[in-house]
Design a protein around this motif. Sequence first.
Motif, short mmCIF file in Angstrom:
data_model
loop_
_atom_site.label_atom_id
_atom_site.label_comp_id
_atom_site.label_asym_id
_atom_site.label_seq_id
_atom_site.Cartn_x
_atom_site.Cartn_y
_atom_site.Cartn_z
N LEU A 1 -0.66 12.60 -8.01
CA LEU A 1 -1.73 12.15 -7.12
C LEU A 1 -1.17 11.32 -5.97
O LEU A 1 -0.05 10.81 -6.05
CB LEU A 1 -2.75 11.33 -7.91
N PRO A 2 -1.94 11.16 -4.89
CA PRO A 2 -1.49 10.32 -3.78
C PRO A 2 -1.07 8.93 -4.26
O PRO A 2 -1.75 8.31 -5.09
CB PRO A 2 -2.73 10.24 -2.89
N GLY A 3 0.06 8.48 -3.74
CA GLY A 3 0.59 7.18 -4.14
C GLY A 3 1.65 7.25 -5.21
O GLY A 3 2.41 6.30 -5.39
N SER A 4 1.73 8.38 -5.94
CA SER A 4 2.76 8.51 -6.98
C SER A 4 4.01 9.14 -6.39
O SER A 4 3.95 9.86 -5.39
CB SER A 4 2.24 9.35 -8.14
N PRO A 5 5.18 8.89 -6.98
CA PRO A 5 6.45 9.34 -6.39
C PRO A 5 6.56 10.85 -6.21
O PRO A 5 7.22 11.31 -5.28
CB PRO A 5 7.50 8.83 -7.38
N ARG A 6 5.90 11.64 -7.05
CA ARG A 6 6.05 13.09 -7.00
C ARG A 6 4.96 13.80 -6.18
O ARG A 6 4.95 15.02 -6.09
CB ARG A 6 6.08 13.66 -8.42
N GLY B 1 -3.13 1.13 -7.50
CA GLY B 1 -3.90 1.00 -6.27
C GLY B 1 -5.19 1.79 -6.30
O GLY B 1 -5.40 2.63 -7.18
N PRO B 2 -6.05 1.58 -5.30
CA PRO B 2 -7.34 2.27 -5.26
C PRO B 2 -7.22 3.77 -5.03
O PRO B 2 -8.16 4.51 -5.32
CB PRO B 2 -8.07 1.59 -4.09
N GLU B 3 -6.07 4.23 -4.52
CA GLU B 3 -5.92 5.65 -4.25
C GLU B 3 -5.93 6.48 -5.53
O GLU B 3 -6.37 7.64 -5.53
CB GLU B 3 -4.61 5.92 -3.47
N THR B 4 -5.48 5.90 -6.65
CA THR B 4 -5.42 6.67 -7.90
C THR B 4 -6.81 6.97 -8.46
O THR B 4 -7.16 8.13 -8.70
CB THR B 4 -4.55 5.94 -8.94
N PRO B 5 -7.68 5.96 -8.71
CA PRO B 5 -9.02 6.30 -9.19
C PRO B 5 -9.83 7.10 -8.18
O PRO B 5 -10.68 7.92 -8.57
CB PRO B 5 -9.66 4.95 -9.50
N ALA B 6 -9.58 6.88 -6.88
CA ALA B 6 -10.31 7.68 -5.88
C ALA B 6 -9.97 9.15 -6.03
O ALA B 6 -10.86 10.02 -6.04
CB ALA B 6 -9.96 7.19 -4.47
N ALA B 7 -8.67 9.46 -6.16
CA ALA B 7 -8.26 10.85 -6.33
C ALA B 7 -8.76 11.42 -7.65
O ALA B 7 -9.23 12.56 -7.71
CB ALA B 7 -6.73 10.94 -6.25
N MET B 8 -8.69 10.63 -8.72
CA MET B 8 -9.15 11.11 -10.02
C MET B 8 -10.64 11.40 -10.01
O MET B 8 -11.11 12.36 -10.64
CB MET B 8 -8.81 10.10 -11.12
N ALA B 9 -11.42 10.59 -9.29
CA ALA B 9 -12.86 10.82 -9.22
C ALA B 9 -13.16 12.13 -8.50
O ALA B 9 -14.05 12.89 -8.91
CB ALA B 9 -13.54 9.65 -8.50
N VAL B 10 -12.42 12.41 -7.42
CA VAL B 10 -12.61 13.67 -6.69
C VAL B 10 -12.35 14.86 -7.61
O VAL B 10 -13.15 15.81 -7.69
CB VAL B 10 -11.69 13.72 -5.46
N VAL B 11 -11.23 14.82 -8.33
CA VAL B 11 -10.86 15.96 -9.19
C VAL B 11 -11.84 16.09 -10.35
O VAL B 11 -12.30 17.19 -10.68
CB VAL B 11 -9.43 15.80 -9.73
#
Length: 290
Positions: A40-45, A91-101
């Motif tokens: 997901l956005p923000g993670s190294p991969r 960070g907030p980018e992780t739950p935001a991305a998870m909510a979208v998926v």
Amino acid sequence: MADIGTTSTDRAGDAERRGDLERLFGRRFALIGMIHLLPLPGSPRFTPEQGMEAVVRRAVEEARVLVDAGFDGLIVENGWDIPFLKPDDIGPETPAAMAVVTAEVARAVRVPLGVNCLANAVDRSLAVAVAAGARFVRSNQWVNAYVANEGLVEGRAGLMTRYRRAIGADHVTVWADVQVKLGSHAITADRSLTEQAKDAAWFDADALIVTGSRLGDAPAADHLRTIRAATELPLVAGSGVRVENLAEIVPHTDGAIVGSSIKSGGAWHGRIDREVCERMCAERDALENL
């Protein structure tokens, strides 16, 4: 009688909650398929050139395969966000991305969904569940503490039950690991499995999860029996469940979260193997009819 959506102040006693999973999934033993999200956005991969579109597409494809094969529910996890962060560093980018998926998965399939934001970020998981319509979250450490690859991971039950109430998420239940895999439990070495299970129940867990010591390791038979006997909460096997050992798991539990064994090559990072999924569901059906 309390149902799976009843929590905290208005739920019945543990003895009346053994059937909560059966009411949620509509059968005595539920198979819950694991959706390991791509980075997901923000993670190294994470690969910006592929973006979230690739993450959503893969998750929806796998969800449809699992449900078509006969799985009763799914749990969405940011499994590719390695190395994982401690909860307060996410960070907030992780739950935001998870909510979208998760919302896209919910639109694609009509089964109960769960969320697990690693590592042990129960507040993020609850936020995703509310935003996307999921029914349960997983907490890898609900009470006590252990030493994980991320460092010291502490139980967050007190904060999380209050946060759940504050965001109107009392309908979202918490499935708590007892002595979760991939960590050292020396801190709780003076607490038996029985006491750890009772601790989680005392601090308002809604179901308990038992695992092996590493990814793909099945729970020890004596651990299943011990934790099952400790409380009246529903019990879920959380690792190492395969077609070949399903007959050993079903009598002692109310369900299983299945990931690695239904992937190509039996590796958690592989693609979902439709044939293995169908075989597992057929084996479960046969065992239930015995």
